[in-house]
Structure formats: C-alpha cells, structure tokens
Motif scaffolding. Structure first.
Motif, PDB file in Angstrom:
ATOM      1  N   GLY A 165       0.823  -1.211   0.000  1.00  0.00           N
ATOM      2  CA  GLY A 165       0.000   0.000   0.000  1.00  0.00           C
ATOM      3  C   GLY A 165       0.855   1.258   0.000  1.00  0.00           C
ATOM      4  N   ALA A 166       1.936   1.215   0.786  1.00  0.00           N
ATOM      5  CA  ALA A 166       2.830   2.375   0.820  1.00  0.00           C
ATOM      6  C   ALA A 166       3.487   2.598  -0.531  1.00  0.00           C
ATOM      7  CB  ALA A 166       3.891   2.159   1.903  1.00  0.00           C
ATOM      8  N   ILE A 167       3.872   1.514  -1.188  1.00  0.00           N
ATOM      9  CA  ILE A 167       4.480   1.635  -2.515  1.00  0.00           C
ATOM     10  C   ILE A 167       3.479   2.234  -3.507  1.00  0.00           C
ATOM     11  CG2 ILE A 167       5.370   0.301  -4.466  1.00  0.00           C
ATOM     12  CD1 ILE A 167       6.601  -1.624  -2.423  1.00  0.00           C
ATOM     13  N   ALA A 168       2.235   1.768  -3.447  1.00  0.00           N
ATOM     14  CA  ALA A 168       1.210   2.270  -4.373  1.00  0.00           C
ATOM     15  C   ALA A 168       0.941   3.753  -4.137  1.00  0.00           C
ATOM     16  CB  ALA A 168      -0.071   1.459  -4.205  1.00  0.00           C
ATOM     17  N   ILE A 169       0.810   4.156  -2.881  1.00  0.00           N
ATOM     18  CA  ILE A 169       0.560   5.572  -2.569  1.00  0.00           C
ATOM     19  C   ILE A 169       1.745   6.432  -2.966  1.00  0.00           C
ATOM     20  CG2 ILE A 169       0.234   7.191  -0.667  1.00  0.00           C
ATOM     21  CD1 ILE A 169      -1.456   5.075   0.719  1.00  0.00           C
ATOM     22  N   GLU A 170       2.953   5.952  -2.671  1.00  0.00           N
ATOM     23  CA  GLU A 170       4.159   6.698  -3.038  1.00  0.00           C
ATOM     24  C   GLU A 170       4.247   6.899  -4.552  1.00  0.00           C
ATOM     25  OE1 GLU A 170       9.044   6.214  -2.756  1.00  0.00           O
ATOM     26  OE2 GLU A 170       7.708   4.676  -1.933  1.00  0.00           O
ATOM     27  N   GLN A 171       3.900   5.847  -5.296  1.00  0.00           N
ATOM     28  CA  GLN A 171       3.965   5.945  -6.750  1.00  0.00           C
ATOM     29  C   GLN A 171       2.929   6.931  -7.287  1.00  0.00           C
ATOM     30  OE1 GLN A 171       4.112   2.189  -8.725  1.00  0.00           O
ATOM     31  NE2 GLN A 171       3.525   3.008 -10.718  1.00  0.00           N
ATOM     32  N   THR A 222     -10.545   4.178   2.723  1.00  0.00           N
ATOM     33  CA  THR A 222     -10.568   5.622   2.474  1.00  0.00           C
ATOM     34  C   THR A 222      -9.228   6.107   1.941  1.00  0.00           C
ATOM     35  OG1 THR A 222     -12.199   5.925   4.242  1.00  0.00           O
ATOM     36  CG2 THR A 222     -10.984   7.878   3.518  1.00  0.00           C
ATOM     37  N   ALA A 223      -8.133   5.639   2.561  1.00  0.00           N
ATOM     38  CA  ALA A 223      -6.801   6.072   2.126  1.00  0.00           C
ATOM     39  C   ALA A 223      -6.528   5.650   0.690  1.00  0.00           C
ATOM     40  CB  ALA A 223      -5.744   5.498   3.065  1.00  0.00           C
ATOM     41  N   MET A 224      -6.884   4.418   0.358  1.00  0.00           N
ATOM     42  CA  MET A 224      -6.651   3.948  -1.006  1.00  0.00           C
ATOM     43  C   MET A 224      -7.525   4.694  -2.001  1.00  0.00           C
ATOM     44  SD  MET A 224      -4.211   1.715  -1.066  1.00  0.00           S
ATOM     45  CE  MET A 224      -3.445   2.665   0.260  1.00  0.00           C
ATOM     46  N   ALA A 225      -8.768   4.955  -1.638  1.00  0.00           N
ATOM     47  CA  ALA A 225      -9.666   5.685  -2.540  1.00  0.00           C
ATOM     48  C   ALA A 225      -9.158   7.098  -2.804  1.00  0.00           C
ATOM     49  CB  ALA A 225     -11.067   5.728  -1.952  1.00  0.00           C
ATOM     50  N   MET A 226      -8.542   7.697  -1.798  1.00  0.00           N
ATOM     51  CA  MET A 226      -8.065   9.078  -1.943  1.00  0.00           C
ATOM     52  C   MET A 226      -6.720   9.154  -2.661  1.00  0.00           C
ATOM     53  SD  MET A 226      -9.059  10.647   1.794  1.00  0.00           S
ATOM     54  CE  MET A 226      -8.157  12.173   1.447  1.00  0.00           C
ATOM     55  N   PHE A 227      -5.797   8.264  -2.317  1.00  0.00           N
ATOM     56  CA  PHE A 227      -4.424   8.420  -2.781  1.00  0.00           C
ATOM     57  C   PHE A 227      -3.992   7.413  -3.847  1.00  0.00           C
ATOM     58  CE2 PHE A 227      -4.470   9.946   1.682  1.00  0.00           C
ATOM     59  CZ  PHE A 227      -4.210  11.291   1.423  1.00  0.00           C
ATOM     60  N   ALA A 228      -4.628   6.236  -3.892  1.00  0.00           N
ATOM     61  CA  ALA A 228      -4.250   5.215  -4.878  1.00  0.00           C
ATOM     62  C   ALA A 228      -5.487   4.419  -5.270  1.00  0.00           C
ATOM     63  CB  ALA A 228      -3.159   4.314  -4.328  1.00  0.00           C
ATOM     64  N   PRO A 229      -6.442   5.047  -5.940  1.00  0.00           N
ATOM     65  CA  PRO A 229      -7.718   4.370  -6.249  1.00  0.00           C
ATOM     66  C   PRO A 229      -7.543   3.112  -7.101  1.00  0.00           C
ATOM     67  CG  PRO A 229      -7.518   6.448  -7.444  1.00  0.00           C
ATOM     68  CD  PRO A 229      -6.429   6.436  -6.438  1.00  0.00           C
ATOM     69  N   ALA A 230      -6.506   3.056  -7.914  1.00  0.00           N
ATOM     70  CA  ALA A 230      -6.302   1.875  -8.749  1.00  0.00           C
ATOM     71  C   ALA A 230      -5.961   0.639  -7.910  1.00  0.00           C
ATOM     72  CB  ALA A 230      -5.180   2.141  -9.761  1.00  0.00           C
ATOM     73  N   TYR A 231      -5.468   0.857  -6.676  1.00  0.00           N
ATOM     74  CA  TYR A 231      -5.076  -0.249  -5.804  1.00  0.00           C
ATOM     75  C   TYR A 231      -6.255  -0.781  -4.991  1.00  0.00           C
ATOM     76  CZ  TYR A 231      -2.209  -2.758  -2.338  1.00  0.00           C
ATOM     77  OH  TYR A 231      -1.644  -3.709  -1.530  1.00  0.00           O
ATOM     78  N   LEU A 232      -7.332   0.018  -4.900  1.00  0.00           N
ATOM     79  CA  LEU A 232      -8.456  -0.343  -4.035  1.00  0.00           C
ATOM     80  C   LEU A 232      -9.093  -1.682  -4.386  1.00  0.00           C
ATOM     81  CD1 LEU A 232     -10.248   0.440  -1.688  1.00  0.00           C
ATOM     82  CD2 LEU A 232     -11.666   1.774  -3.255  1.00  0.00           C
ATOM     83  N   PRO A 233      -9.328  -2.015  -5.678  1.00  0.00           N
ATOM     84  CA  PRO A 233      -9.944  -3.326  -5.969  1.00  0.00           C
ATOM     85  C   PRO A 233      -9.125  -4.514  -5.481  1.00  0.00           C
ATOM     86  CG  PRO A 233     -10.066  -1.883  -7.888  1.00  0.00           C
ATOM     87  CD  PRO A 233      -9.177  -1.209  -6.899  1.00  0.00           C
TER      88      PRO A 233
END
Length: 610
Positions: free
Chosen positions: A405-411, A543-554
């Motif tokens: 998750g951290a990698i996805a948000i950072e990217q 919420t964090a994934m939807a805001m910062f890395a929506p592609a990772y949420l599924p």
C-alpha cells in the motif's frame, strides 16, 4: 458396527513401519524442490514487477516478507496436490500401495491392553461423559472391549463441578456395567496442566497398559478405529505415536458448521500429502492419537523453560514437544489420515476460536526456545519452525499489505519522472510489466484455490462421497459459501494473530482456562468491543486507497470487506438458529449428521440428566 472375531490382523500385521521409515529421504527432497522452486518463481516474478521502480528499502522489505509468505502458501499447496494424486490413484500415503480397502478387513484380535484417557478441567460433566459413553458403546460393538479401559483424569478446581463429575461417573459406570472398566480420579493440585495430569497417571496406573489413547473433553472415536490403532501398535514396536485425522463435528452455529464442512472436505487431502513426506517424523496434536505408554513415560518429560511467562516457564503447547522427544528416544510418529472415526468439537463462534488460538500462539512461540535442543531430529525442528510460522504468517501478510500500500501511494504521489537530473532529448517512458503481474496473480490464485477445487472435484466424482455432504448441488453450494466466508474471516484472523504475537512479545502471558463446549452466541456489545478497531482499520484503509491510490483499491477490497464487516460477521455467524437453518437447506451438511460412532439416543439415555 458389530464384527465377528477373527484370528488374523489382515493387512495390518504386514505393515512394517520401521522399514518404511528408511525411504523418507526422496520424498522430502521432492517436497523441498517443489516448494523451493515455486517460491523462487513467485519471488522472481515479484522482483521483476518491482524492478522499474528500483530497489529501495521499502521494496527490499516487501520482497523479503513476500518470499516468506509465498513459501508458506507453496508448502500447503504441494501437500494438497500430492494428497490429490494419491487419492486419485488409490495409493496409501505411506506405503504407496493400494491399501485403500484395509479398513474393510475383519477386525483383528488384540494381545495388549490400551487405556483411553480423558483429562478434564472444569468441564460440564454430563456432556463430557456423554462423549465417553459414545466411544464406549462403539467399542463395545466391536467385540474387543476387553482390551480397553477408560480413565477420566480430573484436574477440576471447582468442588461443585467435581462433585457432579463423581455423580455422573457412578451413574454411567453402573448403567454400562463398567465398574471394572471405567475409572475416575481427581488430582488435588493442577500441577503441569494437561501434560502434568497425564504424567501423574502414567506414574501410577499407566504402568499396567501397553498403550494409551488420549482424548480431549470434546473428542470421540469409533471402536473400529481404536481397535485398528492398537493392532498397528502391536505390529510395530518402534512406533511411539500414531495420530489420526480428527475432523470437526457436533456444533450447530453457522461459524462451527462452516469449519466442520471445511475440515471434512479439505482436511483429508492436505493430511495425506503431509503424511507422504513427513513419514515417521509426523506430528502429534495432543488428542485422538494412540501412544506407547512406556516410551512416552521415559522420553516425554517436559522441561521448564528458563525465564518467566509468556516465553518461559511451563510449556503450553506440549504436544509438538512430546512428539519431538519421543522421536529423539528412537520411536517413530505416524499420521494415518485414512483411519476415520475420529471427531472433535470446534469453538462455536469467532471470539472463542480466537481465544483458543491466543493460547496456541503463546505455546508455539515457546517452541522457538527448543529449536536448538540437543538430539532432536531435523524434522522435529522443522515442525517447531512450521508451528511458529503458521502464526507469524499473519503479521507477514499484514506487513506485505502495508508495504505494498505504501508503494502504491508513493507511486501515485510522485507520479513518473519523464526527464531525469541529466539533460536528455528523449523522455524516460514508464515501464509496465503487465505480463509478469498477470502471471504472478495467476500463480497466487492457483496456489490458494486449486487445492480446494481439487478436493471438491474428487468428492463430486463419487456419488457416495457427494451424498455425505447432502448431494452434488448442496456440495457445490456449500463449497462456494465456505470460500466466501473464509475470505471474510481471513483478514480478521490476520489482525487477531498479529495482536496476539505483539502482546506476547511485550510480556503479556495467558492462562489456559476451560474451553467453552456448548453453542454460544456472541452479543453485539461483545463483538463491538472486540472488533470495533478492526472495522475502523478496514474503513481507514479503504478511504486512504480511494483518496491516494484508487487503482489499488480493488486489489485490497476482499481484505477491507472482511474487516469492515467483522462485527456483524462475528454476531451472525455465532447464531445457532442460522446454522440450523443452513442445515435445513442442505448447506454445510457433513457426514456425521448421517452416521455417528454410536446411536445418539442410547448415549443420551445412559449419560443424560436424572
């Protein structure tokens, strides 16, 4: 279940376990190569997908955690695959010969004496003695009852419960006509818990028996299985323990019914695969196993670990240690999953299940202190390590989720740099390793789902086997529903196990109180108190994934869903009415509801209330 006496032990007497033990090396080498190769392939695919970003600290940590977790999944996968191959070919996991019909052979006569011992600790007496009566009646029907005695070993600290134990024991003993066969004794002090209880009995009455079969207070076994176990011990003097595959039975809540269904459908395949490569260095799980009493008394004295609890003091999970010590003494330990007729009850709700796991986590972590004990077989050390990893896998999974998750948000936050620090006429186009990502996802899905699919297909292929689960349609429906429930429960257990490990490492020990045996519902207030933080964590992650890395949420949706729904899941799955309703529509039906070790009405009549 009545059988005619025969003066032959059929195929049993020809089973030379000592000879089989000398051919384990190639099986273990095969298993190692399969698991190592699969783990290396998965790790290589993950490394390729991470390569375009470069390997900084986050990526390196994620790859290390991924490798350990992936290897653990690969081990279970290949055990199930081997079990599937053996079952399709009709081969026994130990002999690799067609011994599938040996359970249909006439029961052998016995020359030895076996004690069936049940340690009890503040249990409900009537229910406990009902299980003993059930095993007694089944054994009596074999015509071999004379070779067995029953011993109730009470460590009960509550005087009122102990008084009731004596009353029920005297009543059952009289009604069965078992005054010289059903014994009861209560220790004044609960020294050494269950292991100390059995050790105390061995030092006294145990010397008069060749073998003992240890039952938990929620265990039952069929007479046929007990007789065959004793015959196998007679034929193999260097065998110290034979462990059966105890399947879950006897509870009615939805949570318990799902576990009972899962253990019946998937357990035999996995157990056969592990039996294949573990051979004479299998494990002992503390109950529903036959043990050579003299060998156990000499070699299985448990040490006190240095330091204070939770990692020091008395060993909580004694069974793994006893298997290791009896193997060190020159005796083998075997798993025979095909025996059948071995049952145990499961916790009826998620909270009780977690409480039991909390004790097991502490006990298994203690085994880390024994890894370097002198004289242990390599497989015994591996069992200790596997037992620890079985629970450490949860924080590893959590760490991999947090790191990915951290990698996805950072990217997402950094975007892609098309021109680096040096001047260039040509941009640095982003690299996407689509093929490798898809291959890794496919491989992971294969490892997780294929064993369940194969177990389902094997059962569907036999009309008789499918009927044990309510028929083909009911079996498919139940397997689909079990998969959905398991996916929702997995992230909840991940957080629970992680919190248990952190508390233990922080020095917070746990006792070993009596386990609730009855069907118990979970109140909404209790579920909120236990799972509110889990639901909050799931909501924040989504919420964090939807805001910062929506592609990772599924990709994390199944994990998030299980956490968000943890409170209603704990409450609704604990309801007996929902479990009974599921049974009425043939959902999560299991074989024991069709055939039991002894008639229930006879058991209730003998051990029922006055």
């Amino acid at each position: 279940m009545t059988h005619t006496s025969h003066n032959t032990s059929g195929n049993i007497a020809s089973w030379n376990f000592d000879r089989l033990a000398n051919h384990a090396w190639w099986r273990r080498l095969t298993m190692f190569l399969l698991v190592a190769g699969t783990t290396a392939g998965g790790t290589a695919l993950m490394a390729i997908t991470l390569e375009p970003r470069g390997f900084e600290l986050t990526e390196i940590a994620f790859l290390a955690v991924f490798t350990l977790g992936f290897g653990w999944i690969a081990l279970s996968f290949w055990a199930a695959i081997i079990g599937f191959v053996l079952q399709v070919l009709g081969l026994h996991p130990l002999t690799l010969h067609r011994h599938s019909a040996w359970m249909e052979d006439p029961l052998p006569d016995l020359q030895t004496r076996t004690a069936i011992v049940m340690p009890i600790y503040n249990e409900e007496p009537q229910a406990t003695f009902q299980r003993i009566v059930q095993t007694y009646l089944s054994l009596e029907a074999t015509g071999r009852l004379a070779s067995f005695d029953f011993h109730m070993l009470s460590d009960t600290t509550d005087d009122a419960i102990a008084q009731r134990e004596v009353q029920v024991w005297m009543k059952v003993r009289q009604q069965l006509g078992a005054e010289s066969r059903l014994f009861y004794r209560r220790r004044a002090k609960n020294i050494g818990r269950k292991a100390g209880n059995i050790a105390d009995w061995l030092a006294g009455q145990g010397v008069g028996y060749d073998h003992m079969v240890v039952l938990d207070a929620d265990s039952t076994m069929s007479g046929d299985t007990l007789v065959r176990l004793a015959a196998l011990m007679e034929a193999n003097p260097r065998t110290g323990i034979i462990q059966t595959l105890a399947v879950a039975a006897g509870r009615e809540t939805l949570f318990a019914r799902v576990l009972q269904f899962s253990s019946r459908l998937y357990g035999p395949l996995l157990a056969a695969g592990h039996s294949f490569w573990q051979m004479g260095e299998a494990n002992y799980y503390g109950h529903n196993a036959i043990i050579r009493t003299a060998a156990f008394a000499v070699h299985c004295d448990l040490p006190l670990l240095p330091g204070a609890a939770p990692l020091g003091g008395e060993i909580l999970s004694h069974d793994f240690v006893e298997a290791a010590f009896i193997r060190r003494g020159g005796y083998h330990v075997w798993m025979l999953p095909e025996l059948g007729g071995s049952f145990e009850e499961m916790p009826s709700n998620l909270l009780d299940y977690a409480a039991r796991d909390r004790r097991w986590v502490q006990g298994n972590l203690q085994h880390g202190r024994l890894l370097g004990s002198p004289g242990l077989h390599g497989m015994s050390r591996l069992h200790f390590a596997m037992g620890i990893l079985g629970y450490v896998a949860s924080p590893l999974w959590l760490a991999s989720l947090l790191l990915s998750g951290a990698i996805a948000i950072e990217q997402e936050a950094a975007g892609h740099v098309y021109f680096g620090a040096t001047r260039s006429l040509f941009p640095l186009w982003p690299e996407y390793r689509t093929e490798e990502v898809h291959a890794l996802l496919a491989l992971t899905g294969l490892l997780l789902l294929l064993p369940k699919i194969l177990a389902l297909l094997v059962t569907l292929a036999s009309t008789a086997s499918a009927r044990r689960f309510g028929g083909h349609l009911a079996l498919i429906s139940s397997a689909t529903a079990e998969l959905a429930v398991s996916m929702l429960l997995a992230p909840v257990m991940m957080l629970l196990h992680t919190s248990f490990i952190l508390r233990i490492l922080a020095g917070r020990a746990v006792g070993w109180p009596p386990q609730p045996r009855e069907d118990r519902g979970v109140a909404w207030s209790a579920a909120l108190q236990r799972h509110a933080l889990h639901a909050l964590a799931g909501g924040l992650a989504a919420t964090a994934m939807a805001m910062f890395a929506p592609a990772y949420l599924p990709w994390i949706a199944p994990v998030v869903a299980g956490l968000v729904l943890s409170v209603p899941l704990a409450v609704l799955s604990s309801q007996r009415s929902i479990g009974v309703g599921a049974r009425r529509i043939d959902l999560f039906v299991t074989q024991q509801e069709i055939a039991e070790p002894a008639p229930r009405h006879a058991v209730e009549q003998l051990a029922g209330s006055d």
